[in-house]
Write a protein that holds these residues in place. Sequence first.
Motif, mmCIF file in Angstrom:
data_model
loop_
_atom_site.group_PDB
_atom_site.id
_atom_site.type_symbol
_atom_site.label_atom_id
_atom_site.label_comp_id
_atom_site.label_asym_id
_atom_site.label_seq_id
_atom_site.Cartn_x
_atom_site.Cartn_y
_atom_site.Cartn_z
ATOM 1 N N THR A 57 -8.177 0.098 -3.172
ATOM 2 C CA THR A 57 -8.122 1.335 -3.959
ATOM 3 C C THR A 57 -9.465 1.604 -4.607
ATOM 4 N N LYS A 90 -4.452 12.447 7.213
ATOM 5 C CA LYS A 90 -5.294 11.407 7.826
ATOM 6 C C LYS A 90 -6.738 11.879 7.942
ATOM 7 N N PRO A 119 3.297 8.840 2.309
ATOM 8 C CA PRO A 119 2.549 7.839 1.538
ATOM 9 C C PRO A 119 1.055 8.189 1.496
ATOM 10 N N GLY A 120 0.461 8.074 0.329
ATOM 11 C CA GLY A 120 -0.974 8.306 0.199
ATOM 12 C C GLY A 120 -1.365 9.752 -0.037
ATOM 13 N N TYR A 121 -0.391 10.661 -0.158
ATOM 14 C CA TYR A 121 -0.737 12.065 -0.317
ATOM 15 C C TYR A 121 -1.510 12.322 -1.604
ATOM 16 N N LYS A 174 -1.877 5.649 -10.086
ATOM 17 C CA LYS A 174 -3.163 5.953 -9.455
ATOM 18 C C LYS A 174 -4.287 5.053 -9.951
ATOM 19 N N GLU A 185 -3.846 10.665 -2.783
ATOM 20 C CA GLU A 185 -5.254 10.305 -2.632
ATOM 21 C C GLU A 185 -6.148 11.526 -2.445
ATOM 22 N N ALA A 243 1.053 4.030 -2.791
ATOM 23 C CA ALA A 243 0.645 5.385 -2.405
ATOM 24 C C ALA A 243 1.709 6.409 -2.782
ATOM 25 N N LEU A 248 -8.272 11.946 4.418
ATOM 26 C CA LEU A 248 -8.633 10.618 3.907
ATOM 27 C C LEU A 248 -9.882 10.082 4.609
ATOM 28 N N LEU A 283 0.828 -1.206 0.000
ATOM 29 C CA LEU A 283 0.000 0.000 0.000
ATOM 30 C C LEU A 283 0.866 1.261 0.000
ATOM 31 N N GLU A 284 1.901 1.274 0.846
ATOM 32 C CA GLU A 284 2.738 2.459 0.938
ATOM 33 C C GLU A 284 3.513 2.694 -0.355
#
Length: 388
Positions: free
Chosen positions: A190, A356, A325-327, A158, A329, A153, A359, A149-150
């Motif tokens: 995702t 956080k 990570p995940g920014y 995407k 999103e 991310a 999200l 996941l990381e």
Amino acid sequence: MGDSWDIFMAISKSVTLGLVLNVFLTFFSRFFSFPRPVFIITWVTQILFLSGWRIIAARVFKIKWPTQRVLIVGKGEAANEIIQEFKNRAAWGYEIVGVICNDKQSLGTSVDCDGTRVIGTLDDLVPVIHAQNVDRVVVASPAAHRETLEELARSAAKNVRLEVIPDFYEIYIGKVDHTMLSDIPLVELTRGPVASWIYLVKRILDVIIALAVLVITAPFMIIAAIAIKVTSPGPIIFKQKRVGQFERPFYIFKFRTMVADAELQTGPILASEGDGRITPVGRVLRKSRIDELPQLINVLAGEMSFVGPRPERPFFVKKFKGEIPGYVERFKVKPGVTGLAQISGGYATNARNKLKYDLIYIYHQSVFLDVQIALKTIKVLLTGRGAR
């Protein structure tokens, strides 16, 4: 035979569900009444005709399904099982490109009798996805869930669909949306944020509320404009490039709260509590959030929504994408004038913690949640707590 059976079973389930609903509605209706044989004949006829023409068309015209390139993460029994299921459905466009695992000694070795090979480790995940044009990643090893996941991310991959074969932990932690491949459950990580109708409702409300707020706050905006002009040299309106939905750039409008050309010497830096660049009038405007009112123009233009993640500048977006990570999103939705992060944290809340909150909002959006955030924003306006 497998493809035909899958088509037959899928249509049978749909027709049976429709029949049950029809029987239920007919039972409670005074206006419609049918003899029982009609339901049985209809059920059989629909299954035969709907599945029959699809099976015949697929065989006669040799319909080719769009190719879906699948990458498996992890080794072992679960991985072999999922590989075999995808290979059984090769006619539906599934193509296994290889296996990723953490064991460097396994590189190049085959994981099954059909020759599916280990083509990299987790460190190679993103390069392999790009090089092999991967559409779908299935994680068969519970230990690899977080790392996978990381890595995804952090990347620009995407549009890759990520699924895991859940262990008991994933099932225990809460509600999960799942699909099935034969009898193997797959949990999609995702997924899209929310149903599309919510965006339509939000857009309608955004336009109505923006027009109403513009009318109501016009006197305050005039006073703010005069105060800025009289007390500080420079423009009244501050225009700055920000990154919006799908990472599209746009210009945000705010009342200027800092001295003119505040970053001419320092370059891009984030504002902080006690920032010496903020003017006395600007401090009041920030505390009351009046400085945000010109963003109503951005809302009417469709570049922003009332509620959503706050838009950030390109310089910091590039920085945070490499660090957090995940920014990426947060760019699935329109940025907002206010958001969950703005009403939940303090002024100096760091970007990781803000993400956080963003999200949480993105994946639990609802009209009710937007109303809650709007009401708490009003509370922040009255108390000054958390104002940015």
